[in-house]
Scaffold this active site. Structure first.
Site, short mmCIF file in Angstrom:
data_model
loop_
_atom_site.label_atom_id
_atom_site.label_comp_id
_atom_site.label_asym_id
_atom_site.label_seq_id
_atom_site.Cartn_x
_atom_site.Cartn_y
_atom_site.Cartn_z
N HIS A 185 1.70 4.16 3.00
CA HIS A 185 1.70 2.64 3.04
C HIS A 185 1.92 2.15 4.50
O HIS A 185 2.72 2.74 5.41
CB HIS A 185 3.07 2.16 2.35
N ARG A 242 0.76 -3.75 3.52
CA ARG A 242 0.94 -2.01 2.72
C ARG A 242 -0.24 -1.39 2.33
O ARG A 242 -0.06 -0.27 2.39
CB ARG A 242 1.81 -2.51 1.44
N ASN A 257 -1.25 4.61 -3.04
CA ASN A 257 -0.24 5.37 -3.80
C ASN A 257 -0.30 4.80 -5.20
O ASN A 257 0.56 5.18 -6.17
CB ASN A 257 1.01 5.30 -3.36
N ARG A 258 -1.31 4.20 -5.73
CA ARG A 258 -1.72 3.67 -6.97
C ARG A 258 -3.10 4.22 -7.41
O ARG A 258 -3.54 3.69 -8.63
CB ARG A 258 -1.42 2.14 -7.41
N HIS A 310 7.70 8.63 2.50
CA HIS A 310 7.58 7.23 2.54
C HIS A 310 8.87 6.57 3.18
O HIS A 310 9.68 7.30 3.34
CB HIS A 310 7.35 6.91 0.86
N TYR A 312 11.52 2.79 2.23
CA TYR A 312 12.52 3.47 2.44
C TYR A 312 13.64 3.37 1.28
O TYR A 312 13.33 2.65 0.20
CB TYR A 312 13.31 2.97 3.60
N TYR A 362 11.31 3.56 -10.09
CA TYR A 362 10.52 2.54 -10.82
C TYR A 362 9.44 3.32 -11.41
O TYR A 362 8.89 4.06 -10.72
CB TYR A 362 10.43 1.31 -10.26
N GLU A 384 11.67 9.37 0.10
CA GLU A 384 11.88 7.79 0.71
C GLU A 384 12.92 7.79 1.72
O GLU A 384 14.19 7.99 1.42
CB GLU A 384 12.09 6.85 -0.50
#
Length: 422
Positions: A185, A242, A257-258, A310, A312, A362, A384
């Site tokens: 990102h 991003r 990252n998707r 990644h 944070y 998530y 993270e």
């Protein structure tokens, strides 16, 4: 008054006008919100799907999230959190001013302390993609028996993506390996900084870390998304970018990252090209994710651990990210993540939360950690990193060393556990 004086001094030093320091994200707020009930947590997650930019989001009750609120969103946001009795705190009342200061300081540092591409990099500032590539190229020249650099692909804007392979020089074939990447990102500047510190420890500080290279090689891709990373350094309006930079109609980029072809474009990803979590028009639509995919498959016969950095939020996350279900070997993943978290807390007092991505943070389908595990790596972890200040993606330069050192403590402990187990 003091901030205004500092801004004026920096603007004079780097050749910016006061007007140029005062545009973009002006009046944007950053709030910290902490859900105490499941309903509140679900409501905040829905806001993230409705166009609010959550720069830190977690689903565990009592764990705070941070959200950017535009002037247009302000009235609705405040009314909502008050009516739902969600605890909230204003952290930054003018994101634009904070970004202006950061970028002006970065420009000043680069003017006052240009990088030649020779020798070690300090932890005193953030580096360009070109400076990072020059650094690893120089390492390959200085340590020809232990370090090998390879161009593995190109970004959409034709920036080279290079890996650095770090060995102990014994030239044994078929050694197991750990694959690390950073900079997925664009706005997460501390991620490439932490990757550079890993490289420094394994190469420049080889004697202290030789045990990590006895039976394992490390292959590292410092910046997955160089186009986005460079874009974030061009100005205030670009700083919070991003995604990648491939154009899609009137919008730009997909969330790399998707973009992986494992439960692609399911929950936690968006089909809207303008969304931060846009999954892309197809899986692997981005040349950058194709590079990571091909690396994973070419390395999976030897690859034991895939680690992606990644920021944070202080998390160590493992699959699955597309579902709350756990993989059959989740206890092995949990053991490695727990080892890293405990090492950091014991050394620094910093607490990292660990667990499966969906259950701790998530749901996010199409992510690289899920794909790495699916591709054959025994352990796949997203780290993270810690954040500081109200933006978080980029701790102040005075704290870079603190955070990358802390990160290495956890990574070293996880690597030791991997070597012990596999």
């Amino acid at each position: 008054m003091l901030r205004a004086v500092v801004l004026l001094l920096i603007s004079v030093a780097v050749g910016l006008t006061v007007g140029e320091l005062d545009h973009g994200y002006k009046g944007y707020h950053i709030y910290e919100v902490t859900p105490k009930t499941l309903e509140q947590s679900q409501l905040l997650h829905q806001l993230s799907l409705d166009g609010y930019d959550f720069i830190k989001e977690g689903r565990l009750l009592g764990h705070s999230s941070r959200v950017i609120v535009s002037p247009a969103q302000f009235e609705r946001f405040v009314k909502l959190v008050k009516s739902e009795q969600i605890a909230y705190t204003l952290l930054n009342e003018n994101l634009g001013a904070s970004i202006d200061e950061e970028l002006a300081l970065l420009k000043l540092q680069r003017r006052m302390n240009p990088i030649t591409g020779k020798g070690r990099l300090s932890t005193e500032r953030y580096y360009t993609h070109e400076e990072i590539l020059n650094y690893i190229d120089d390492l390959a020249v200085r340590y020809p028996s232990r370090v090998f650099v390879k161009t593995v692909g190109w970004s959409y804007e034709r920036r080279a993506l290079k890996t650095i392979t770090i060995t102990n020089g014994d030239q044994r074939k078929g050694k197991k390996l750990i694959f690390v990447d950073g900079g997925f990102h664009a706005r997460e500047w501390i991620s490439p900084a932490a990757v550079l510190y890993i490289i420094d420890q394994l190469v420049e500080q080889f004697e202290q870390n030789a045990d990590l290279l006895k039976d394992y090689d490390w292959i590292i891709l410092p910046v997955v998304n160089p186009d986005g990373y460079e874009h974030t350094q061009t100005g205030t309006l670009a700083r919070m970018w991003r995604k990648t930079r491939q154009p899609y109609g009137a919008c730009y980029g997909a969330d790399p990252n998707r973009n992986f072809d494992f439960h692609w474009n399911e929950e936690g990803a968006s089909s809207s090209a303008c969304a931060d979590t846009y999954a892309g028009p197809t899986a692997f639509s981005e040349p950058e994710t194709i590079v990571v995919r091909d690396l994973m498959h070419s390395l999976s016969d030897r690859g034991v651990m895939y680690l992606t950095l990644h920021s944070y939020g202080n998390y160590l996350l493992y699959p699955w990210g597309w579902t709350s279900d756990l993989p059959d070997t989740w206890e092995d993943l949990d053991e490695v993540a727990r080892t890293g978290a405990e090492a950091i807390e014991n050394a620094t007092g910093t607490v990292y939360t660990y667990g499966s991505s969906t259950n701790v943070l998530y749901i996010a389908a199409g992510a690289s950690d899920d794909y790495g595990f699916y591709a054959g790596f025994n352990v796949s972890i997203t780290m993270e990193l810690s954040g500081a200040g109200s933006i978080g993606f980029n701790p102040p330069v005075t704290r870079i060393d603190e955070f990358v050192t802390e990160t290495w403590i956890g990574i070293r402990a996880m690597a030791e556990k991997i070597i012990e187990k596999y």
